[in-house]
Design a protein around this motif. Sequence first.
Motif, mmCIF file in Angstrom:
data_model
loop_
_atom_site.group_PDB
_atom_site.id
_atom_site.type_symbol
_atom_site.label_atom_id
_atom_site.label_comp_id
_atom_site.label_asym_id
_atom_site.label_seq_id
_atom_site.Cartn_x
_atom_site.Cartn_y
_atom_site.Cartn_z
ATOM 1 N N SER A 41 0.809 -1.234 0.000
ATOM 2 C CA SER A 41 0.000 0.000 0.000
ATOM 3 C C SER A 41 0.837 1.276 0.000
ATOM 4 O O SER A 41 0.359 2.335 0.376
ATOM 5 N N GLY A 43 1.766 2.647 -2.626
ATOM 6 C CA GLY A 43 1.268 3.402 -3.766
ATOM 7 C C GLY A 43 1.939 3.027 -5.066
ATOM 8 O O GLY A 43 1.906 3.792 -6.039
ATOM 9 N N LYS A 44 2.531 1.825 -5.119
ATOM 10 C CA LYS A 44 3.243 1.377 -6.333
ATOM 11 C C LYS A 44 2.291 1.275 -7.519
ATOM 12 O O LYS A 44 2.549 1.818 -8.591
ATOM 13 N N SER A 45 1.202 0.543 -7.293
ATOM 14 C CA SER A 45 0.249 0.356 -8.390
ATOM 15 C C SER A 45 -0.316 1.698 -8.848
ATOM 16 O O SER A 45 -0.486 1.926 -10.049
ATOM 17 N N SER A 46 -0.552 2.555 -7.896
ATOM 18 C CA SER A 46 -1.107 3.871 -8.250
ATOM 19 C C SER A 46 -0.157 4.624 -9.171
ATOM 20 O O SER A 46 -0.585 5.239 -10.154
ATOM 21 N N LYS A 206 1.787 9.904 -1.402
ATOM 22 C CA LYS A 206 0.884 10.320 -0.312
ATOM 23 C C LYS A 206 1.321 11.617 0.374
ATOM 24 O O LYS A 206 1.158 11.757 1.588
ATOM 25 N N ASP A 208 -0.034 14.281 0.094
ATOM 26 C CA ASP A 208 -1.264 14.960 0.528
ATOM 27 C C ASP A 208 -1.759 14.455 1.861
ATOM 28 O O ASP A 208 -2.595 15.072 2.514
ATOM 29 N N ASN A 236 -1.053 10.536 -5.689
ATOM 30 C CA ASN A 236 -1.958 9.647 -6.420
ATOM 31 C C ASN A 236 -3.376 9.851 -5.928
ATOM 32 O O ASN A 236 -3.623 10.612 -4.988
ATOM 33 N N ARG A 237 -4.271 9.092 -6.551
ATOM 34 C CA ARG A 237 -5.656 9.179 -6.099
ATOM 35 C C ARG A 237 -5.803 8.466 -4.756
ATOM 36 O O ARG A 237 -5.191 7.422 -4.525
ATOM 37 N N GLN A 239 -8.069 6.422 -1.898
ATOM 38 C CA GLN A 239 -9.028 5.316 -2.037
ATOM 39 C C GLN A 239 -10.421 5.853 -2.386
ATOM 40 O O GLN A 239 -11.144 5.277 -3.190
#
Length: 575
Positions: A41, A43-46, A206, A208, A236-237, A239
């Motif tokens: 989590s 944020g790799k995939s993001s 992250k 933000d 990234n976006r 959740q």
Amino acid sequence: MGNRGMEDLIPLINKLQDAFSSIGQSCNLDLPQIAVVGGQSAGKSSVLENFVGRDFLPRGSGIVTRRPLILQLVNNKAEYAEFLHCKGKKFVDFDEVRAEIEAETDRITGSNKGISPIPINLRIYSPHVLNLTLIDLPGMTKVAVGDQPIDIEHQIRDMLLQFITKESCLILAVTPANTDLANSDALKIAKEVDPQGLRTIGVITKLDLMDEGTDAKEILENKLLPLRRGYIGVVNRSQKDIDGKKDIRVALAAERKFFLSHPAYRHMAERMGTPHLQKLLNQQLTNHIRDTLPGLRSKLQSQLLSLEKEVEEYKNFRPDDPTRKTKALLQMVQQFGVDFEKRIEGSGDQVDTNELSGGAKINRIFHERFPFELVKIVFDEKELRREISHAIKNVHGVRTGLFTPDLAFEAIVKKQILKLKEPSLKCVDLVVSELTALVMKCAVKLNSYPRLREETERIVTTHVREREGKTKDQVLLLIDIELSYINTNHEDFIGFANAQQRNTAANKKRPMPNQVIRKGWLTINISIMKGGSKEYWFVLTAESLSWYKDEELYLSTWGSNIWYKEAFIALMGKV
Ligand code: GDP
Ligand code: MG
């Protein structure tokens, strides 16, 4: 951008990657690539999805990425995706891409959430991407869930290390800004394999979500934990954004706005964000490929050379290539020569325990058959005595002799020496037939080339035959030499006086053992050829005697005073 003219480098490596994937893991060539590492989590995939501008990666709790995903982004007008495992099928719906990744992951790992190092190759063509290839790896985790193996943490770690240990691999270390940076899993594992931070690129996600009043300015300015390639911050976006199906393009705009408006990052907004990260990665990968290409090339070349060498050992390989065939034939003929020599000279490797080799058989001919042939020479004792008597009488003529004349001795001895010719020639014959059999045996390996075999056999056998004639001539000549002169001055010749002396000594002690008799067959044989004295012949006879009969008997006869005439007759009689 500094990489003009090198736009083709990434597609080139993509091709190699596909080729290596299809021949399996065994290939040990290290391709230049970028591996994405980070905690679960982080944020790799993001990040990857932001590059593509599409939602296509599986999401969920636990370990979602369970096989390495080799993601090749290719700048292209049309937008679609393609998997190496179902080549030719174009995916235009990115939900289907996600479903396919999930299905393909389960196909290898089973559905129990295990992991596997066998990669999935996905290629995405899109006008929004820069040419870039990344490997998405399982996120680092601490606890196993469900029926996952308990050592899943180590399994994942090992897999990551498998990729990032290679010097040719750039490491994209993804760390969320809302955790303690010094404890970042990604930076920790990257530091293990790249302690100087030469090939690690830091990504801070992250931003933000950081606590109000805190920021990641220090690290993004590359001051806190410096890396040669620096850090890039992204947003990234969340959740909530994903659940609300927030469009990525909108998200990218929001990201840009975030950096431009944030007081801590405003000054470096141009160097932050997903688009910049993508550009930077494209540039760094291209440069990296350019740097590693010479080494890769020489490695490939040396592998090719060793492969070619291997191929040459397959004699039937590519019979259409004339030079290869000639080389192979030459090699076979050389091998024939080596085999032939080994079978005669003997060798340490592959010792046959079932039958005698050619060399051993020839040895047996020299040391068993030939002596046997010699003792087989028949003497008719009566006839011999008669001949000796006649010889002596004829030499004396009208006179009655007092001593046995030398001439009579020579005449008889020479007649006996002459008898050596036949067994000697027979010995040569036996060796020749053994050599011929050996030629046939060694030629078996050439069976797949009947004409080569025939010709090789013919040439070698002809040569052996040729030498056979010469050898026989030589052997006969040697015997003739022995016949022509008997050297009674030779140190081994005892003579009458010595024989008598020995006899007196023998009366006190045991008879003196004869030296010559100990020399063995070959020595004596050679002596005959070298020397030219009658005692050699005598020894020869004596030895054949001792070979089968009693040595003591011979010795006492030798030492007796009836040496000249009587010993000779006695010896002859014993044979
Ligand atoms: P991965 O496990 O490393 O692949 O992480 P994901 O990309 O799946 O992200 C895990 C979660 O963090 C998801 O819910 C994302 O929406 C969220 N996330 C990732 N990056 C950011 C970010 O920069 N900001 C915010 N707010 N959420 C993020
Ligand atoms: Mg993921």
